[in-house]
Design an enzyme around this catalytic site. Structure first.
Site, mmCIF file in Angstrom:
data_model
loop_
_atom_site.group_PDB
_atom_site.id
_atom_site.type_symbol
_atom_site.label_atom_id
_atom_site.label_comp_id
_atom_site.label_asym_id
_atom_site.label_seq_id
_atom_site.Cartn_x
_atom_site.Cartn_y
_atom_site.Cartn_z
ATOM 1 N N GLU A 282 0.831 -1.214 0.000
ATOM 2 C CA GLU A 282 0.000 0.000 0.000
ATOM 3 C C GLU A 282 0.863 1.260 0.000
ATOM 4 O OE1 GLU A 282 -3.040 0.817 3.251
ATOM 5 O OE2 GLU A 282 -4.204 -0.311 1.775
ATOM 6 N N GLU A 285 2.264 1.646 -3.413
ATOM 7 C CA GLU A 285 1.212 2.090 -4.327
ATOM 8 C C GLU A 285 0.928 3.576 -4.152
ATOM 9 O OE1 GLU A 285 -3.344 0.814 -5.653
ATOM 10 O OE2 GLU A 285 -2.467 -0.050 -3.835
ATOM 11 N N CYS A 302 -8.539 -2.644 3.389
ATOM 12 C CA CYS A 302 -8.465 -3.784 4.314
ATOM 13 C C CYS A 302 -9.830 -4.289 4.739
ATOM 14 C CB CYS A 302 -7.699 -3.386 5.578
ATOM 15 S SG CYS A 302 -6.032 -2.844 5.270
ATOM 16 N N SER A 322 -7.001 1.448 -2.883
ATOM 17 C CA SER A 322 -5.823 0.624 -3.132
ATOM 18 C C SER A 322 -6.279 -0.721 -3.677
ATOM 19 C CB SER A 322 -5.060 0.427 -1.818
ATOM 20 O OG SER A 322 -4.149 -0.639 -1.930
ATOM 21 N N LYS A 361 -15.766 -10.709 6.876
ATOM 22 C CA LYS A 361 -14.665 -11.526 6.365
ATOM 23 C C LYS A 361 -15.167 -12.894 5.898
ATOM 24 C CE LYS A 361 -11.132 -8.738 7.330
ATOM 25 N NZ LYS A 361 -10.301 -8.142 6.276
ATOM 26 N N GLU A 364 -16.237 -12.166 2.495
ATOM 27 C CA GLU A 364 -15.066 -11.809 1.686
ATOM 28 C C GLU A 364 -14.298 -13.050 1.226
ATOM 29 O OE1 GLU A 364 -11.122 -8.941 2.141
ATOM 30 O OE2 GLU A 364 -11.753 -10.196 3.804
ATOM 31 N N GLU A 369 -12.579 -13.493 -6.970
ATOM 32 C CA GLU A 369 -11.388 -12.783 -7.451
ATOM 33 C C GLU A 369 -10.253 -12.800 -6.429
ATOM 34 O OE1 GLU A 369 -14.033 -9.648 -5.538
ATOM 35 O OE2 GLU A 369 -14.283 -11.425 -6.790
ATOM 36 N N CYS A 506 -11.503 -2.316 13.664
ATOM 37 C CA CYS A 506 -11.695 -3.768 13.826
ATOM 38 C C CYS A 506 -11.946 -4.173 15.265
ATOM 39 C CB CYS A 506 -10.486 -4.522 13.288
ATOM 40 S SG CYS A 506 -10.241 -4.298 11.508
#
Length: 577
Positions: A282, A285, A302, A322, A361, A364, A369, A506
């Site tokens: 990150e 980037e 994230c 990102s 999550k 996710e 992908e 989180c």
């Protein structure tokens, strides 16, 4: 100031205070169910729908709801009158008459506020028998289960979803006995605009909203002939102890590692390692965009709840975040490639289990992908609460375990990775690395205090090589919407923004031990996170020797071809209802 009496005792409170708040000043407890005061983020669920908090006010014919009735000068209130207590009990008995009686197998057993209140009022039988709701259970999603028959119409989830998160996936539907909190057009929740952030189930007082449980599947894998690897997120270590009677914020990292080994996991790793990896990618980037005229601001990626929110609501901005995968997905990719090769196993013979503070999550991990070579990077996600259940099921004396260390080569981490668990931590960790990458100088003061705390939106500027880098941090999707609208209107001058779906980041995830609206618990968890960061010998991601080694041995250059193959992703436009 207003002067009044409650149960014969004098008290003075500011104008606009409710009876409930005034009673608290005298340590007088008035029971509630629907009321939820999230004062740290300035939201109150005050629907007065449950009627549990009724009190008797002198001069008033009808009982008054303490949570929504403001005090007046000279008011004389009885919270303990026979009439008020009997009314509360009757209301509760009526709620129970339309509630399933499967408490023993309910996911909220011992965490249910309806159950606790029934015990407090000594209810031992259902006085009112009659017709009960029979709504279908929605098990369509990979993250959240909706059991409308357990709903008491408190509207806490609706307030959280609509007012705090601005997702608008839940609303009151129907009238009278057939009223239910549901999705638009009663569509399955996985077809709605739900982001699976889990904040609805974090505030639900009953078992009407719970996470999809993966415990039995994980036990089955542990007892198979496959190699089962587990990774634990930063926020777990300062919250897991609460499930074993410890103070919020207590660091239980070593005990957690020991427990996971006793449970039978073949390898126990730290997601913090992948958080360091995320910072490498990150930060590089961000520098690439700054130096080559890329689109700014860059947004952290994230949080899967926030990413899904973006995909539904801001399809014109999918090139801003990102492209980095979230840390646990990066870790899964490396386990199925780098580690599998080192251990001499096929990727399909290795099972990756993630212990996460987040129910999003779970969803996710199934995003196609994010897989690699036709296999999922992460096979199962369990929450902090699910891990606690598994530890208790194993009969492990958690509090008295001796601390153990994570396995390597994917267990070494820096303090920068630990603070990923708190709001502001990701961008602070990135700045520690970006500063040194761009200047070639050592950053001596690594703590960015202006990016910390529970303010919904925080801002800071950092000067790097004479250029001012403008940073923003927001937590909660309502705050994210405010930031994104500002970007869309062209009013943003930020270079980088951290966004987390859950209040507090989180540590306040939908899979953490229930805080029941007490945000001091979140603040203690945050302090535990920062304490572990300060205790680390290495506090910058790029100084982690195991990170350097994996780039040298396997990945190559940060943000390079191999890194893109393993550690980066893309985003998908989704319909908006």
């Amino acid at each position: 100031m207003i002067s009044l009496k409650i149960n014969g005792r004098d008290v003075q409170v500011p104008e606009g205070t409710t009876i409930l708040e005034a009673a608290k000043k005298l340590n007088i407890r008035i029971p509630t169910l629907c009321h939820l005061d999230l004062h740290d983020i300035k939201f109150v669920n005050q629907s007065s729908s449950c009627r549990i908090c009724v009190v008797e006010v002198e001069g008033k014919k009808n009982l008054q709801t303490a949570c929504s009735t403001t005090v007046t000068e000279g008011m004389n209130i009885r919270t303990d009158s026979r009439r008020a207590v009997k009314a509360r009990r009757t209301v509760l008995e009526l709620l129970l008459s339309n509630h399933p009686k499967d408490c023993l197998v309910c996911a909220k057993n011992h965490d249910c506020e309806l159950q606790k209140l029934s015990a407090d009022l000594g209810i031992r039988e259902i006085m009112y028998q009659g017709e009960m709701n029979n709504f279908p259970i929605d098990k369509s999603s990979l993250s959240i289960i909706r059991e409308p028959n357990k709903c008491i119409l408190c509207k806490r989830c609706e307030t959280m979803c609509n007012n705090v998160q601005t997702v608008h996936a839940l609303a009151e539907i129907g009238r009278g006995f057939d009223t239910v909190i549901g999705t638009a057009f009663n569509t399955p929740i996985h077809e709605s605009t739900c982001t699976f952030c889990g904040q609805c189930l974090a505030v639900c007082p009953t078992g009407a909203l719970t996470e999809v449980n993966k415990i039995s599947k994980v036990w089955k894998e542990i007892n198979s002939d496959k190699i089962v690897v587990v990774q634990t997120a930063p926020a777990i270590r300062v919250a897991l102890g609460e499930e074993f009677g410890m103070e919020p914020g207590t660091q239980v990292t070593g005990k957690m590692v020991a427990a996971l080994r006793l449970m039978g996991f073949d390898k126990v790793f730290d997601t913090d390692f992948a958080a360091d990896l995320t910072i490498m990618e990150e930060a590089t980037e961000l520098m690439h965009r700054l130096q080559h005229g890329g689109r700014l601001p860059i947004l952290t990626s994230c949080c899967p709840g926030w990413v899904k929110f973006l995909e539904h609501n801001y399809q014109d901005m999918l090139d801003i975040p990102s492209t980095c995968k979230s840390p646990h997905e990066m870790f899964g990719s490396l386990v199925k490639t780098y580690l599998a090769e080192k251990m001499g196993y096929k990727p399909e013979d290795v099972i990756v289990v993630s212990v996460m503070p987040c129910v999003a999550k779970k969803y996710e991990a199934a995003r196609p992908e994010l897989g690699h070579g036709g296999t999922k990077a992460v096979d199962y996600v369990i929450t902090t609460r699910e891990l606690a259940i598994m530890i208790k099921e194993s009969g492990i004396d958690f509090a008295n375990l001796h601390d153990e260390e994570f396995d390597n080569p994917l267990g070494e981490s820096s303090g920068a990775s630990v603070i990923f668990g708190a709001t502001g931590g990701v961008i602070e960790a990135a700045l520690r690395t970006v500063y040194e990458f761009m200047t070639g100088e050592t950053l001596k003061d690594v703590e960015f205090h202006s990016l910390r705390g529970m303010d919904g939106i925080k801002e800071a500027s950092v000067t790097i090589k004479g250029d001012k880098i403008n940073i923003a941090v927001c937590h909660g999707l309502g705050n994210a919407r405010n930031i994104l609208e500002k970007i869309r209107r062209g009013e943003s001058n930020y270079h980088a923004i951290e966004i987390m779906a859950c209040p507090g980041g989180c540590i306040g995830g939908g899979g953490q031990p229930y805080h029941h609206g007490d945000f001091t618990i979140l603040e203690k968890r945050i302090q535990g996170i920062y304490s572990e960061d300060r205790a680390k010998a290495i506090r910058k991601s790029h100084e982690n020797p195991m990170i350097k080694k994996i780039y040298d041995e396997y990945i190559g250059e940060p943000y390079g071809e191999k890194a893109h193959e393993l550690l980066h992703t893309r985003y998908i436009p989704r319909k908006k209802m």
